[in-house]
Design a protein around this motif. Structure first.
Motif, short mmCIF file in Angstrom:
data_model
loop_
_atom_site.label_atom_id
_atom_site.label_comp_id
_atom_site.label_asym_id
_atom_site.label_seq_id
_atom_site.Cartn_x
_atom_site.Cartn_y
_atom_site.Cartn_z
N LEU A 29 0.84 -1.19 0.00
CA LEU A 29 0.00 0.00 0.00
C LEU A 29 0.88 1.25 0.00
CD1 LEU A 29 -2.73 -1.03 2.59
CD2 LEU A 29 -2.92 -1.01 0.10
N PRO A 30 0.40 2.36 -0.56
CA PRO A 30 1.23 3.58 -0.64
C PRO A 30 1.69 4.06 0.74
CG PRO A 30 -0.70 3.78 -2.06
CD PRO A 30 -0.91 2.54 -1.23
N ALA A 31 2.84 4.71 0.76
CA ALA A 31 3.37 5.30 1.99
C ALA A 31 2.73 6.68 2.20
CB ALA A 31 4.89 5.44 1.90
N GLY A 32 2.19 6.91 3.37
CA GLY A 32 1.49 8.15 3.65
C GLY A 32 2.42 9.35 3.71
N SER A 33 1.86 10.52 3.41
CA SER A 33 2.62 11.77 3.42
C SER A 33 2.64 12.44 4.78
CB SER A 33 2.02 12.74 2.40
OG SER A 33 0.70 13.11 2.77
N GLY A 34 1.86 11.90 5.74
CA GLY A 34 1.76 12.53 7.04
C GLY A 34 0.50 13.37 7.19
N ILE A 38 -3.84 15.43 2.30
CA ILE A 38 -2.97 15.35 1.12
C ILE A 38 -3.06 13.97 0.49
CG2 ILE A 38 -0.57 15.41 0.35
CD1 ILE A 38 -0.06 17.56 2.44
N ASP A 39 -3.07 12.94 1.32
CA ASP A 39 -3.14 11.57 0.79
C ASP A 39 -4.43 11.35 0.01
OD1 ASP A 39 -0.71 10.95 1.88
OD2 ASP A 39 -1.53 10.04 3.69
N ASN A 41 -6.75 13.76 -1.22
CA ASN A 41 -7.13 14.72 -2.26
C ASN A 41 -6.06 14.96 -3.31
OD1 ASN A 41 -9.58 15.07 -0.92
ND2 ASN A 41 -8.85 16.81 0.25
N ALA A 42 -4.83 14.60 -3.03
CA ALA A 42 -3.75 14.86 -3.99
C ALA A 42 -3.05 13.59 -4.46
CB ALA A 42 -2.73 15.84 -3.40
N LEU A 43 -2.71 12.72 -3.52
CA LEU A 43 -1.85 11.58 -3.86
C LEU A 43 -2.59 10.26 -4.05
CD1 LEU A 43 1.10 12.30 -1.38
CD2 LEU A 43 0.95 12.88 -3.80
N ASP A 44 -3.90 10.25 -3.84
CA ASP A 44 -4.66 8.99 -3.97
C ASP A 44 -4.09 7.90 -3.07
OD1 ASP A 44 -6.74 9.69 -5.57
OD2 ASP A 44 -5.89 8.91 -7.43
N GLY A 45 -3.85 8.24 -1.82
CA GLY A 45 -3.39 7.25 -0.86
C GLY A 45 -1.98 7.47 -0.36
N GLY A 46 -1.14 8.11 -1.14
CA GLY A 46 0.23 8.35 -0.70
C GLY A 46 1.23 8.13 -1.82
N PHE A 47 2.48 7.94 -1.44
CA PHE A 47 3.56 7.71 -2.39
C PHE A 47 3.56 6.23 -2.78
CE2 PHE A 47 4.93 11.31 0.24
CZ PHE A 47 5.12 12.26 -0.74
N ARG A 48 3.44 5.97 -4.06
CA ARG A 48 3.26 4.60 -4.52
C ARG A 48 4.58 3.84 -4.59
NH1 ARG A 48 -0.44 6.43 -9.68
NH2 ARG A 48 -2.39 6.83 -8.56
N TYR A 49 4.48 2.55 -4.28
CA TYR A 49 5.62 1.65 -4.43
C TYR A 49 5.71 1.19 -5.88
CZ TYR A 49 6.12 1.42 0.63
OH TYR A 49 6.32 1.74 1.96
N GLY A 50 6.93 0.96 -6.32
CA GLY A 50 7.15 0.59 -7.70
C GLY A 50 7.21 1.77 -8.64
N GLU A 51 7.21 2.98 -8.08
CA GLU A 51 7.24 4.20 -8.90
C GLU A 51 8.26 5.19 -8.34
OE1 GLU A 51 3.41 5.92 -9.36
OE2 GLU A 51 2.49 4.10 -10.18
N ILE A 52 8.66 6.13 -9.20
CA ILE A 52 9.59 7.18 -8.82
C ILE A 52 8.83 8.49 -8.71
CG2 ILE A 52 11.69 8.44 -9.44
CD1 ILE A 52 12.53 6.05 -11.11
N THR A 53 8.95 9.14 -7.56
CA THR A 53 8.30 10.41 -7.31
C THR A 53 9.36 11.48 -7.10
OG1 THR A 53 6.40 9.34 -6.27
CG2 THR A 53 6.70 11.68 -5.84
N ALA A 359 -4.24 10.33 -13.61
CA ALA A 359 -5.38 10.42 -12.69
C ALA A 359 -5.22 11.56 -11.68
CB ALA A 359 -5.56 9.10 -11.96
N ARG A 360 -3.99 11.85 -11.26
CA ARG A 360 -3.78 12.84 -10.20
C ARG A 360 -3.26 14.17 -10.71
NH1 ARG A 360 0.14 9.42 -6.39
NH2 ARG A 360 1.24 9.32 -8.37
N GLU A 361 -2.97 14.26 -11.97
CA GLU A 361 -2.36 15.47 -12.52
C GLU A 361 -3.29 16.68 -12.37
OE1 GLU A 361 -0.65 16.72 -16.88
OE2 GLU A 361 -0.16 14.73 -16.08
N GLY A 362 -2.74 17.79 -11.89
CA GLY A 362 -3.50 19.01 -11.71
C GLY A 362 -4.08 19.19 -10.32
#
Length: 379
Positions: A29-34, A38-39, A41-53, A359-362
């Motif tokens: 599951l995504p890692a939360g931003s704290g 933000i998770d 409304n912006a990140l759809d759950g947090g920072f995703r695994y398997g991806e580069i942010t 999906a999250r752009e903008g």
């Protein structure tokens, strides 16, 4: 093509779909931003695994704090999971990360207490002090799972990522050995059960079999390795290379990012690259002025764009810009007007400039930092 050569058989779409589903099931599951705001409304759950942010922003926009919260999320939710933090500036603060970990542990304790009892507990000062020390000790022990690598140039970053790759490969080998050991124990259990059925009567089985099975069913703990990589920051080491040769610097960066992408996707790693911003000059001199089409933000007061150019943005999955904007229209009038120096309120903003899947752009969220640790909604 020679007569003996045979073309490769086509892949069936159903097989590719099954492989993709299997790969997706392994993704944590995504890692939360704290911040839940933000998770959601912006990140759809947090920072995703398997991806580069990539998180870009000027000093004081909260990008380092959000990175620490992502580290805390990984350490708390992934038991035994580790983090590789590649520090290029020497700015890593273990004290601040420990405080973030302690805060997140306390928040989880409060949340679990509410889930079980239906109310938030109120503790006296002596109990609160004891719990605070306990949380601080627990947070300190978690720092043992953070591998900090201090590097000074781009070659050091490449070498550090190579070391992380070796650690991950070693963990895979250890996991494979453990799997073989479990398979061998399972075979021994089946043989032992057959022997127990043949040699013992029902009474003996009822007395001795449970302990025998319990001894045979012992399993090695799952091998857990590095699941998150942080590079703080990548801009300064790459810019030092590009200052000597722009073409060579872009080529080295592209080659590194291709290899890094493969590592991140294959091993389900959450990778966060802290970046800088360029084009923040707001001078009235026309020779140095930057224009609106050079800025990435939807806010006119936010100047600049992420560093390292467009080619870098094509090698990442998510591009985030963090900035400081006037809180109200009256504050914006003061900042953009002819009365500089007057005090006005500001808010921090996180924007999703790019999402590989769109999906999250903008999306954007305004927030504030409370007590140097907590990310709270902007009132």
């Amino acid at each position: 093509m020679t007569e003996d050569s045979v073309s490769a058989p086509p892949n069936l779409g159903s097989n590719l779909l099954a492989a993709a589903r299997t790969h997706e099931k392994r993704r944590p599951l995504p890692a939360g931003s704290g911040s839940a705001l933000i998770d959601e409304n912006a990140l759809d759950g947090g920072f995703r695994y398997g991806e580069i942010t990539s998180i870009a922003g000027k000093t004081g926009t909260g990008k380092t704090l959000m990175t620490y919260h992502a580290i805390a999320s990984h350490l708390i939710t992934s038991e035994g999971g580790e983090v590789a933090l590649i520090d290029t500036t020497g700015s890593f603060s273990p004290l601040r990360l420990r405080d973030v970990l302690a805060f997140r542990l306390e928040a989880r304790r409060q949340r679990d207490n509410y889930r079980h009892s239906g109310y938030m507990y109120e503790s006296n000062q002596s109990k609160e002090a004891g719990e605070s020390d306990e949380l601080s000790d627990q947070a300190t022990s978690m720092l043992d799972r953070v591998k900090v690598m201090r590097v000074f140039d781009f070659a050091g970053v490449v070498e550090a990522v190579g070391e992380v790759r070796e650690m991950i490969e070693q963990s895979y080998l250890s996991a494979e050995k453990s799997e073989h050991a479990r398979a061998a124990r399972k075979h021994e259990i089946q043989d032992s059960e057959e022997e127990l059925d043949d040699d013992n009567d029902d009474d003996d089985n009822e007395e001795g079999e449970p302990s025998r099975k319990a001894a045979l069913n012992l399993q090695e703990p799952a091998v857990r390795g590095i699941g998150m990589i942080i590079v703080d920051t990548i801009a300064n080491v790459v810019n030092s290379v590009m200052s000597k040769s722009q073409v060579q610097g872009q080529a080295l960066l592209a080659s590194f990012m291709r290899s890094f992408q493969y590592l991140v996707a294959r091993s389900h790693i959450c990778a966060i690259l802290v970046n800088a911003v360029v084009g923040v000059n707001s001078t009235k001199n026309s020779d140095y002025r930057t224009y609106a089409d050079e800025h990435a933000s939807v806010f006119s007061s936010t100047l600049g764009k992420p560093a390292l150019g467009k080619s870098f943005s094509y090698t990442i999955d998510t591009s985030i810009l963090m900035s400081v904007v006037p809180k109200t229209s009256a504050d914006a009038t003061i900042e953009m007007g002819d009365r500089p120096g007057l005090p006005y309120e500001k808010a921090l903003v996180i924007e999703i400039l790019k999402d590989r899947y769109g999906a999250r752009e903008g999306r954007w969220v305004a927030f504030q930092i409370d007590g140097g640790i907590k990310l709270v909604p902007c009132p």
